[in-house]
Motif scaffolding. Structure first.
Motif, PDB file in Angstrom:
ATOM      1  N   THR A   1       0.844  -1.189   0.000  1.00 15.58           N
ATOM      2  CA  THR A   1       0.000   0.000   0.000  1.00 15.58           C
ATOM      3  C   THR A   1       0.882   1.243   0.000  1.00 15.58           C
ATOM      4  O   THR A   1       2.097   1.154  -0.152  1.00 15.58           O
ATOM      5  CB  THR A   1      -0.979  -0.032   1.204  1.00 15.58           C
ATOM      6  OG1 THR A   1      -1.977   0.977   1.016  1.00 15.58           O
ATOM      7  CG2 THR A   1      -0.269   0.211   2.529  1.00 15.58           C
TER       8      THR A   1
ATOM      9  N   ASP B   1      -9.638   0.487  -0.188  1.00 17.18           N
ATOM     10  CA  ASP B   1      -9.028   0.425  -1.524  1.00 17.18           C
ATOM     11  C   ASP B   1      -9.170   1.797  -2.160  1.00 17.18           C
ATOM     12  O   ASP B   1     -10.080   2.554  -1.818  1.00 17.18           O
ATOM     13  CB  ASP B   1      -9.780  -0.588  -2.407  1.00 17.18           C
ATOM     14  CG  ASP B   1      -9.498  -2.012  -1.995  1.00 17.18           C
ATOM     15  OD1 ASP B   1      -8.330  -2.318  -1.716  1.00 17.18           O
ATOM     16  OD2 ASP B   1     -10.458  -2.808  -1.934  1.00 17.18           O
TER      17      ASP B   1
ATOM     18  N   ILE C   1      -3.807   2.339  -2.968  1.00 15.41           N
ATOM     19  CA  ILE C   1      -3.746   1.861  -1.584  1.00 15.41           C
ATOM     20  C   ILE C   1      -4.655   0.634  -1.543  1.00 15.41           C
ATOM     21  O   ILE C   1      -5.596   0.527  -2.338  1.00 15.41           O
ATOM     22  CB  ILE C   1      -4.186   2.923  -0.545  1.00 15.41           C
ATOM     23  CG1 ILE C   1      -5.646   3.333  -0.719  1.00 15.41           C
ATOM     24  CG2 ILE C   1      -3.289   4.130  -0.628  1.00 15.41           C
ATOM     25  CD1 ILE C   1      -6.204   4.082   0.491  1.00 15.41           C
ATOM     26  N   ARG C   2      -4.349  -0.289  -0.654  1.00 14.16           N
ATOM     27  CA  ARG C   2      -5.106  -1.538  -0.644  1.00 14.16           C
ATOM     28  C   ARG C   2      -5.589  -1.865   0.766  1.00 14.16           C
ATOM     29  O   ARG C   2      -4.849  -1.682   1.735  1.00 14.16           O
ATOM     30  CB  ARG C   2      -4.243  -2.691  -1.183  1.00 14.16           C
ATOM     31  CG  ARG C   2      -3.837  -2.480  -2.632  1.00 14.16           C
ATOM     32  CD  ARG C   2      -2.872  -3.544  -3.132  1.00 14.16           C
ATOM     33  NE  ARG C   2      -2.528  -3.341  -4.542  1.00 14.16           N
ATOM     34  CZ  ARG C   2      -1.574  -2.532  -4.977  1.00 14.16           C
ATOM     35  NH1 ARG C   2      -0.842  -1.852  -4.124  1.00 14.16           N
ATOM     36  NH2 ARG C   2      -1.340  -2.409  -6.270  1.00 14.16           N
TER      37      ARG C   2
END
Ligand code: SF4
Length: 683
Positions: free
Chosen positions: A8, A447, A460-461
């Motif tokens: 991320t 997300d 971003i996760r």
């Protein structure tokens, strides 16, 4: 035991470092390097290293809250959202211009896009802004006028190829550590680092040339450097001739700033100005970095344009190792601007006052009646609320009760509202004043995409579930929009929103999922799927209509407020390595808060001796707006006559002292870096 490593992007500064969040059995326990990410190559600063610590705090907001009889009461989502939708509908029907909306540079592109679309298509106003106004509004306005594009010209990595790195108004070592690493890589190859700052910052201590100058005199310093460069015949004649306009006016104007004259304004010895000018001008490739020391002035936009003048005069644009590089403070301040969380533009800086673009957005969104009247900016919104002209406000992920100038005025403005909604992850100082509080996911639970200071759009996760009933910011806003009768917010995922973003934002058009999944992601502009992205802007031509860079002949103007007998010091404010902005996240990180657990005022040793102030003694700092009590840090790291307070700390809030009265005419930036102040020892 189940372990997951989720790649991320850091939630703090605009460098946009990548790392892996480590999830063990549903809890975040640390971060691990993500070496393939080219931004930071596995390296991190302390904020990134401990970015996971606040995520599982017990004081996270977990359920909607509605204020009843002065107390917050837990509510269901239906109760809270129905209340918000009905109040906003009622107020919008009376007059949409009496509503204002603060979006967030902490939130994702998808959150910001959804928020401004809601404001424009459902409410029918352009009163949407965010705290970029208080950091880099002048960068956008200034660089747009000189280069045609209001963004950092070069990538972070480009700085490593400089022969000279000139920092003015930026303490890069503390505020953008992974950008500083690039400056050090250049230094290791023989480059010189120059730092102009009123404080002898950690960055200045590692510089080859330190130029201490009075806060608010940037234009005089830069004009004088240009005076020397032209007098010595060191201007890049070919670049000036072929790539720019307005040179003759600039040349005439800077004649008024010989170093001996500039010394009287800036306090910098004339010989030092000459040395700085020659060092910058003689470099084959010089990059210029700046941050809020340049922008947070009522002449912030003119300061920015002066940096453009210097770079164009010496031909330092469009190549690796060169450029004018505003270092954006927050993780997604570039993206929030790109997404149109600004009162004058739709996504992609498409002006709301341009009828053709209004028509285009009306067709793209399938809506009607988009307003073409530019909205109010952050500080104007607070002034209007104070005056009773703004009656309702919806704030997503911002904390103006710490970040805005003149906090007493801000508190009165927010208390004057008929209805305030705050959406956040903690009960911040601002949320405490709300009528309804909506609990949102933190970055680790989402997300989406962030766009870093170098215009790099990165995923971003989601690495962990959000606490309690918290939700995605975009989902909350979409739910309110739907309850208000809109059918334009049927989003099921951040990716669906991103697909809509790239369909209406020319700079993002070529960014598909497959391309963004790669660790290097993409720099905008990326106009189509074959385009490689643009790490370095203006290589062949500028983004202005005729492709030429525009010199602006800018005279020095004194700050809006100057020291006098009653308030003899210049107060300037800023940030620290271990904290970030209003401290709502870093002060809840045990490790970061242990490093610096409260604020202080830096005062020069001789000034302190005259006032009988010893290190760590409590003092009162006062301006025309208010006063705070704070421990003194007596040091030679600041010039005489200037004091410095970091703005992260609510208990000694620097912004109790700053002013929102005078504003930059282009970007509406207040005079945050110069306030006339007095300081006295507390008995
Ligand atoms: Fe995060 Fe900035 Fe530190 Fe990188 S330099 S780890 S982006 S705070």
């Amino acid at each position: 035991m189940e372990i997951q490593y989720v790649p991320t992007t850091c939630p703090y500064c605009g460098c946009g470092c990548g790392f892996n969040l480590v999830n063990v059995d549903g809890k975040l326990v640390g971060v691990e390097p993500w070496k393939r990410n080219p931004v930071n190559e596995g390296k991190l600063c302390p904020k990134g290293n401990f970015s996971y610590e606040f995520v599982h705090r017990e004081d996270r907001l977990t359920t909607p809250l509605i204020k009843k009889g002065g107390e917050f009461v837990e509510a269901t989502w239906d109760e809270a959202l129905d209340l918000v939708a009905s109040k906003l509908t009622e107020m919008k029907e009376k007059n949409p211009e009496q509503l204002a909306f603060l979006s967030s540079a902490r939130c994702t592109n998808e959150d910001n896009y959804t928020f401004q679309k809601f404001v424009r298509t459902v409410i029918g106003t352009n009163n949407v802004d965010h705290c970029a106004r208080l950091c880099h509004g002048p960068s956008v306005a200034g660089l747009a006028q000189t280069f045609g594009s209001g963004a950092m010209t070069n990538s972070l990595e480009s700085c490593a190829h400089s022969d000279v790195v000139f920092l003015i108004g930026t303490n890069t070592l503390e505020q953008h550590p992974l950008m500083w690493r690039r400056a050090l890589q250049a230094k290791a190859k023989g480059a010189k680092i120059m730092v102009a700052d009123p404080r002898f910052t950690p960055s200045a201590k590692q510089a080859d040339l330190y130029i201490p100058f009075k806060s608010g005199t940037d234009v005089a310093l830069l004009n004088s450097m240009m005076n020397v460069i032209i007098a010595e015949g060191l201007e890049d004649k070919e670049f000036v001739e072929n790539r720019t306009t307005g040179y003759e006016e600039l040349k005439e104007m800077v004649k008024k700033y010989p170093p001996e004259e500039a010394e009287k304004i800036t306090g910098v010895p004339a010989d030092l100005i000459r040395e700085a000018a020659l060092m910058y001008a003689k470099a084959d490739n010089a990059s210029l970095l700046f941050s809020m020391g340049i922008t947070q002035h009522t002449v912030g936009t003119e300061n920015v344009m002066s940096t453009s003048n210097l770079a164009m005069l010496t031909g330092n644009i469009g190549r690796p190792g060169t450029g004018v590089n505003p270092l954006r403070g927050q993780n997604n301040v570039q993206g929030a601007c790109d997404m149109g969380a600004l009162p004058v533009s739709f996504p992609g800086y498409q002006a709301v006052a341009n009828e053709e673009l209004v028509e285009k957005m009306t067709c793209s969104w399938g809506c009607s009646d988009l307003s073409c009247k530019p909205g109010l900016t952050v500080v104007e919104i607070m002034h209007a609320a104070h005056a009773g002209d703004i009656k309702g406000m919806y704030i997503m992920g911002e904390n103006p009760m710490i970040s805005d100038p003149d906090l007493q005025h801000v508190g009165e403005a927010l208390n004057n509202l008929d209805f305030l909604v705050v959406q956040d992850i903690f009960l911040t100082e601002t949320a405490e004043l709300a009528d309804v509080v909506l609990p949102a996911y933190s970055w680790a639970e989402k997300d989406g995409t962030f766009t870093s200071t170098e215009r790099r759009v990165q995923y971003i996760r989601k690495a962990v579930e959000g606490p309690g009933e918290s939700r995605d910011d975009w989902a909350i806003t979409s739910d309110i929009a739907t309850r208000m009768g809109s059918d334009l917010f049927k989003f099921n995922s951040a990716q669906e929103i991103f697909e809509e973003i790239r369909s209406v934002t020319p700079q993002y058009a070529g960014m598909n999922k497959e391309r963004l999944e790669k660790p290097e992601a993409l720099h905008w502009p990326c106009p189509d799927e074959e385009h490689p992205g643009t790490p370095i802007l203006h290589a062949e031509k500028f983004s202005t209509p005729d492709g030429l860079g525009v010199f602006k002949a800018i005279e020095f103007k004194a700050p809006a407020e100057n020291p006098d007998e009653e308030y003899p010091f210049i107060l300037t404010t800023g940030r620290l390595l271990f904290h970030w902005h209003t401290g709502s996240m870093t002060r809840r990180s045990e490790t970061l808060n242990r490093e610096v657990s409260t604020g202080f005022v830096e005062i020069n040793t001789e000034d302190a001796a005259k006032l009988g102030i010893k290190n760590k003694e409590m003092v009162k700092v006062k301006t025309r707006r208010g006063e705070i009590e704070v421990p003194a840090k007596v040091t030679n790291d600041i010039i005489q006559g200037t004091v410095f307070i970091p703005f992260h700390f609510a208990e000694c809030a620097a912004n109790m002292l700053t002013s929102g009265d005078a504003l930059d005419p282009y970007a509406k930036m207040p005079e945050l870096k110069v306030s006339a102040a007095s300081i006295e020892k507390l008995e």
